[in-house]
Structure formats: C-alpha cells, structure tokens
Motif scaffolding. Sequence first.
Motif, PDB file in Angstrom:
ATOM      1  N   ARG A 129       0.828  -1.208   0.000  1.00  0.00           N
ATOM      2  CA  ARG A 129       0.000   0.000   0.000  1.00  0.00           C
ATOM      3  C   ARG A 129       0.862   1.258   0.000  1.00  0.00           C
ATOM      4  N   GLY A 130       1.962   1.163   0.751  1.00  0.00           N
ATOM      5  CA  GLY A 130       2.880   2.308   0.797  1.00  0.00           C
ATOM      6  C   GLY A 130       3.454   2.604  -0.581  1.00  0.00           C
ATOM      7  N   LEU A 131       3.859   1.537  -1.280  1.00  0.00           N
ATOM      8  CA  LEU A 131       4.432   1.740  -2.613  1.00  0.00           C
ATOM      9  C   LEU A 131       3.400   2.342  -3.562  1.00  0.00           C
ATOM     10  N   MET A 132       2.186   1.818  -3.507  1.00  0.00           N
ATOM     11  CA  MET A 132       1.148   2.340  -4.398  1.00  0.00           C
ATOM     12  C   MET A 132       0.847   3.805  -4.072  1.00  0.00           C
ATOM     13  N   GLY A 133       0.765   4.088  -2.773  1.00  0.00           N
ATOM     14  CA  GLY A 133       0.488   5.463  -2.362  1.00  0.00           C
ATOM     15  C   GLY A 133       1.612   6.389  -2.789  1.00  0.00           C
ATOM     16  N   GLY A 134       2.849   5.942  -2.533  1.00  0.00           N
ATOM     17  CA  GLY A 134       4.006   6.773  -2.876  1.00  0.00           C
ATOM     18  C   GLY A 134       4.079   7.045  -4.367  1.00  0.00           C
ATOM     19  N   SER A 135       3.655   6.062  -5.161  1.00  0.00           N
ATOM     20  CA  SER A 135       3.770   6.233  -6.610  1.00  0.00           C
ATOM     21  C   SER A 135       2.862   7.348  -7.110  1.00  0.00           C
TER      22      SER A 135
END
Lengths: 324, 538
Positions: A129-135
């Motif tokens: 979720r962090g990666l998706m949010g950060g992207s």
Amino acid sequence: MIVYILRRMVQSFLVLLAVSLVVFMAVYAVGDPIELLVSAEASDADRQAMIKRLGLDLPVWLQYWSFLTRAFQGDLGTSFVHGIPAIELIVQRFPATFELVVVAIGLTCLLGIPLGLIAGLFNDRPLGRGLMGGSVLGFSLPNFWQGMMLILMFAVWLQWLPSSGRGDTVNVLGVPLSLFTADGWSHVMLPAINLALGNIALVLRLTATGVMEAKTQEYVKFARAKGISERRILTRHILRNILIPVVTVIGMEFGTLIAYSTITETVFAWPGMGKLLIDSIYKLDRPVVVAYVMLVTFIFVMINLLVDLAYAVLDPRVQLQEAQ
Amino acid sequence: MSRRTPLSLASLAALALPAGMAAAQSLTIGLASEPTAADPHYHKVTTNDAFSAHIFESLINRNAQMELIPGLAQSWRAVDDNTWELKLRQGVKFSNGEPFTSKDVLFTLCRVLNNETNVSRSYMEPAQSFSDVQTPDDYTVIIKSERPIPTMPNELARSLPIIWSGIAKFDKLRFAPKEGCGVTSPWPTVADFNTGKLSIGTGPYKLKSYVKGTGIEMERNEAYWGSKPHWKSVKMVPVPNAGPRLTGLMSGDYDVIESPAARDLPRIKDNSKLDFVATPSTRLIFFQPDAGRAQSPFAKAADGKNPLQDLRVRQAINMAIDRKAIVQRLMDGMATVANQYMPTGMFGSLDKPAEIKFDPEGAKKLLAEAGYPQGFELTLTTTNDRYINDGQIAQAVAQYLTRIGIKTTVDAQAAAIYFPKRAKREFSFAMGGWPSENGEASGLFQYWVATTDKDKGLGTSNYGGFSLPAFDQVFVPAMAQMDASARKAAYQQATQIALANVPLIPLHFESSIWAFKKGLSYEGRRDQYTLAMSVKPK
C-alpha cells in the motif's frame, strides 16, 4: 507484408507533410524574427538586406514552398541565430539527450518493474500500500518541482552531485558520450532520476495492477495447485503475461522523452535537444523549430511502424492487411 | 546493482571534489545567455562581444568604466575632420606566433565589409562610411571617412575585433571592399571560426573548444603582450535560467555567474560562502509614449484624440512616478534613478541634472489643464523576460498613473512577441531599454529621439514617432562635430531640450550583477561584459 509497409510509408509521408504545413504556419504566426536579430542601430538598408537574405520578404506560401523543395533535397534550412544548418544543430545535441533518456529508461525498468511486482504481490500489506500510495506522488508532483528539490537536496545541501550541465565526454566513433567517465555519470544522475521518477511510478502502477489481476486468474491458481514454486509462478507465469503492456508503455515513453524532455533539460541546463527547442522558440529561430518538429514526427512515425510490425511478429493473430 | 550505483557515484563525486579544488587556476563561469558563434564578426550582441574579447582584441580597448585605453593601437589622433591616424603596438603576436601588423587591420576591415555569413551586418555599420584605408608602413593605419566621425575611437573599440590575415589567400591587400580587397580565396565563414581552426587572435586567451549549448573552453595565451590573466583555463557554461544558475553557484559547479535574479539577492547576501558585485550600467529603462500619431491604439480619451501628443500629459506622467520607490523597493537598490537620459558622468550628459520631482498633485493639475481632469485610458505594454523586473516595473508605473486618474491596463509579453509588434508601432506606451554602447549621449538620442530618417540612420527606434525640429537642429550637427568640447556642449543642450519635451519617460539605469564564491573578486563592467580577465582571487 510488403504492401502493408509501402502503404504505411505513404501514410507516414502524408503525416509529415501535414505536420510541416501546420508547424510552418504556426511558427510563422508567432512573430517576425527580424526585430530580435537586427539591432536597433542597423540602417534600414541593412535591415532590408537581412530580410531578403532570410527570405522573409516572400509571401508565406512561397516561403513554405521553398522550404518544401529544399527539404526534398535534404536541406531543412539554416538557423537564423547560429548561421549553420538546423539539422546540424539538432544532431549535435542528440547524443546528450539520448544518453539522458537511456539512463532514465534504464532506471525506470530496474526500479519500476521490481517495485511493481512487490506492490502487486503484497497489495494487502502496508509495504504494498505504501508503494502504491508513494507512486501517486511520483507522477502528480510537477516535473520541474521534483527537479528543483533534487538539486536542492543532492547538489546544494549534500553536495554529492553537480547541479547542472554535462560532464566530461569521450569520443566514441566521433560521437561525444559522457557515460564512459565518472564525471559524466555524476552529471547525468540527477536529471535522469528527474526524468525517470514519473515513469517509474507509471510502470510501477501498471505492473502492480497486472500482478493483482493475474494473481486471481485461473491459470495461476492451477499452477499453484500443481505445486509449482511461488518463484516460478511469478517469473514464468505472471510476469510474462503482464509484461506486454508494460513494454509497450516503456517504448512509447522512450520516444516521448527523446522528443520532449524539455523541462528537465531546462532545469538542469542539460545541453540536449529539448533545451535547443526552447531556446529556438524564444529567439523565433523558425528553421530550427520546424526542423525539430519534423525530425521528432519522423521518429514517432518510425517507432509506430516498428511497433505495429513487432505486434505482427509477436502475435500471429494480428492481420497486417486489415490493420490500418 | 541499482541500489549500489548512486551510492558509489556519490562517493566518487566526493573524492573528485578536493581534486577539483586542487586544480587551481581554472575558472568556471555560468553565463546567462549563450554566444551564437565564435566568429567575432558574426552578431553584434553583448554576449558575443564579451566572449570574443577573450580571444580577439580591438585596436582600442575599454576599461571597466568604458573609458578608452590603448589596445592594439598605442595612440590615435584626428588628422583632419575626415581622417584618423593610428599607431600600432609593435611586438604583438597572434596566438599562432605570427606578428601583428597593419595588414591584419586592413584584412579585418575587408572581412567585416565582405562578411556574408553574419547576422544583420551589425559589424559593418561604422566601416561602411570609410572611403579609404591606407597602411603606409607595418605600424601605421590611416582611415578616411566620407563624413566626419567624431566617435571613431569608440567605434573602433566596440566593433572591430582584429583577426589574422593568414586565414585567407591574397596577392596584395588594398582597401577596395567591393572588389574583395585582393583576396583570392573564399572568405572564412562562421563555421570555420566555431571549430576553432581560424579563431586566431592576439587576446589573452586561446579558444580550445566551442560546443553549442555545452560550453566554451579557453586556455591562457602565454605569449600575450599585456598583463596575463590569473586563470590558466576557463570554462564558460550557458545556463539561461536564473534558478539553475544560482544553484550551480551554491553547489560549487560555477565560480562566477552573471545576472542572478534580483529576487535572489537577499539569499546571496545572507550566504556566507557567496559574494556579489553590482555595477551601474548605461542601460536606461524607460517608457516610450506614442507622441507622433493623432490616433493611438491603446490611448483612448473621451475627446477621441491621442492624449500623449499633449506635452502637459507627458509631463504629468513624468511627475507621477516615484522613481526612488521603484529603485529601492522593486530593484533592491540595484539600479540608479534616472533624472536624464544618460548616466551622469557620461560624455554629453548633464553634470547636475535637476531631479524629476515626484509630484502626483502637480501631475493631476497638469492633466486637468490639458483637458483630462477625468483622465483617459492607457495600456502599458512591456516585456516580461527581457529587463530586470520589467513586468513588475510596469505594474508599479501603472499604479502611479492610476493615482493621478489615468485608467491603466498592463500588457506583459514575451520579448519574442513584443519586439516585432513594437517595431510595427502596435503599442501606445511601451517599455524600452537601451545601453549607450559608444559611451556618448548620441547613442540613445540618435536612435530613439531624433526624427526618423532611415537613410541617415536617425530615429530607427523612434517607435513613438516623436519629432521636434528644435531638438534635431541641435543634436544632428553635433554628431559630426569633431571638436570634443563643442560636441559635449551641444549634447548637453540637446539633453535639456529632450528633458523639457519628454520624448521618453526615463525610469532608472539598470545595474549589472555578478555573483561569485567568497575569496574571488570581480571588477563589474559598465558595458555588462563578463570577462575571465576581470575575475581575480582576493
């Protein structure tokens, strides 16, 4: 196949012709370059002589016609500002842009695909979720702002990398390249990261959604039931299937970056083609602007042709004769 | 791999830093605009001239205050109204070891007059009126002109960089520009200079490489006749955007940068590692009212006339502007209030000009007298990327005009759009900026104030159509006046007439700014040239 290629080439030619007309008229409409070139001290006779020499005294359709006839002989005009052929100016800048884009696309592949895999596999955990949010930040923050922040952090505060310009170059077959020197690499890193950030985010999201979708597909479940290792499922089954759109996007981005990495090149004072385009627009250097757009259109037309042909090779179901 | 690369690169860069510092005597300069060619006779713009001044020298040089000093000529004098004699310096060598003689001067003049690959024939201007050039011996040059040119030394200083005569073939050189002066091979083109092959001059530096967009590299000319510059090698990098230029200086990529943005000055002042110098230039920033036409597109009054034709209106506008406030608040003090058209101290300007008083009440009264108690509508047009704070200055002036009752609109445009339109006289009240390049008051008046006469080169930038016979009668003959004190007096008288009739609304003289690392010093130049020779370690 041959008929198809021929037909496509005729089409491409017509596209180029249309683009040349539109660009020529658009640049013509922007303004008269003579006031930017001739100093106010010049006598009227000198001014007239200059207008005549540049062919600006002719009506616009005649100017366009002489541009076309010369273009057919391979002459896209001479830069008003620099006095040398426009194509030469552009070609001089090409290696710098090409290098920058290669590094940026390299970073995109090396970071975007693996991170996308992770994000897709662990989409229900904080990491994913962090990666998706950060992207989301990656492509929603303006490009120039990202560039400024990179400069501020790595060049001004940490002083690890230089903030602008191109490093030492080495001549490889007569082409000056900076990727063979440490100094060159240190210069290319920041602008390449700046160019890559948006694309990494794009590829990351594309890969992640693909993985999420594939994860639940029957063939994956079946493979898992057969007892195939997770690793093999990932590389042989999931990745292969989701990579086609990702590769297409990366290919298209490659062309876009070559043609329009203008903002990054401006922020980092990178002496590439994009910066040349901006400088030429500011100075109303008509021949360079027109030649530039023509060249870029040509590159895009060629890439599209190659992509279509590649599809036919990859997927026999694609019928070239029918595809228009 | 992907994770290790940035780290190892960072450490590499860190290692490279001290090594770079150790290589002293090398200097990197961030330029605000790029020279368009290495050919010294290609395009007469400040950037090109400043670059070529490293490699090519003129017969007469100018110091930082734009005063004439001996260059390749040791002395010069007017023999009569139409004749100048120059004595050349002996023992000077070109960077390839060949001696410099009067032949090279003649050759350079002929090349300037026969240069087909240049932009706008800008270097030919003074040389076109030469009727004969003689070289009685190797170190004497006699120039005859069709009309008296009192500013000949200034012209030779600013528009005749000397090149080596060996770059073309000739039997016997003579001054016959129409027949090619006896040169038998093709004249060198701009490309020949760009590659460095023919960039052979007598200057303090030699050209190593000139790559468009990437930069210029130069090496010290160890055989230079004058005092040698401190820096052994010089690199100039074009960085047109002020932001990247300043960050480049802060991160140590550049040692010196030209024209940091005025808004960044406080940051430079606060930074303990940086220093800057601001030098008043001769560039006057002004507004040019359309005083010549009965109808003007963007000056609309109830009576249907063009109010700018009325002297009282122009005077009112002149009085309504608080120049001190603009200089202090908008320009951060980096400008000088203009109470006349040339900086005080320049040849032909007034020694003690009367202050143009900020008097909004008086201005209102004048407007009412002129028949506009309710004001009128006026659009101020300006560039927004050409002069320092140009867009903001126009806004400020608009507010002052609003205060006296004129309904103002500001129209800011990119220079590329603005200049062609102004030349077609599409504006009513347009901003302009002009440096006096020849160092005399004639520089501005000739092009911007004198009544337009294209054949005589008068009023070529007089887009306001201003015309005042009383001014022309004093000013035009002064341009041919060989007696310096008489010329000066006439210029001063012309200045008085202009001030009284307000052909232009003067605002201020821009200061040029250079920022650099602490520990260096830069001698700021009035001509706005950025020279590696002027950078010195403290």
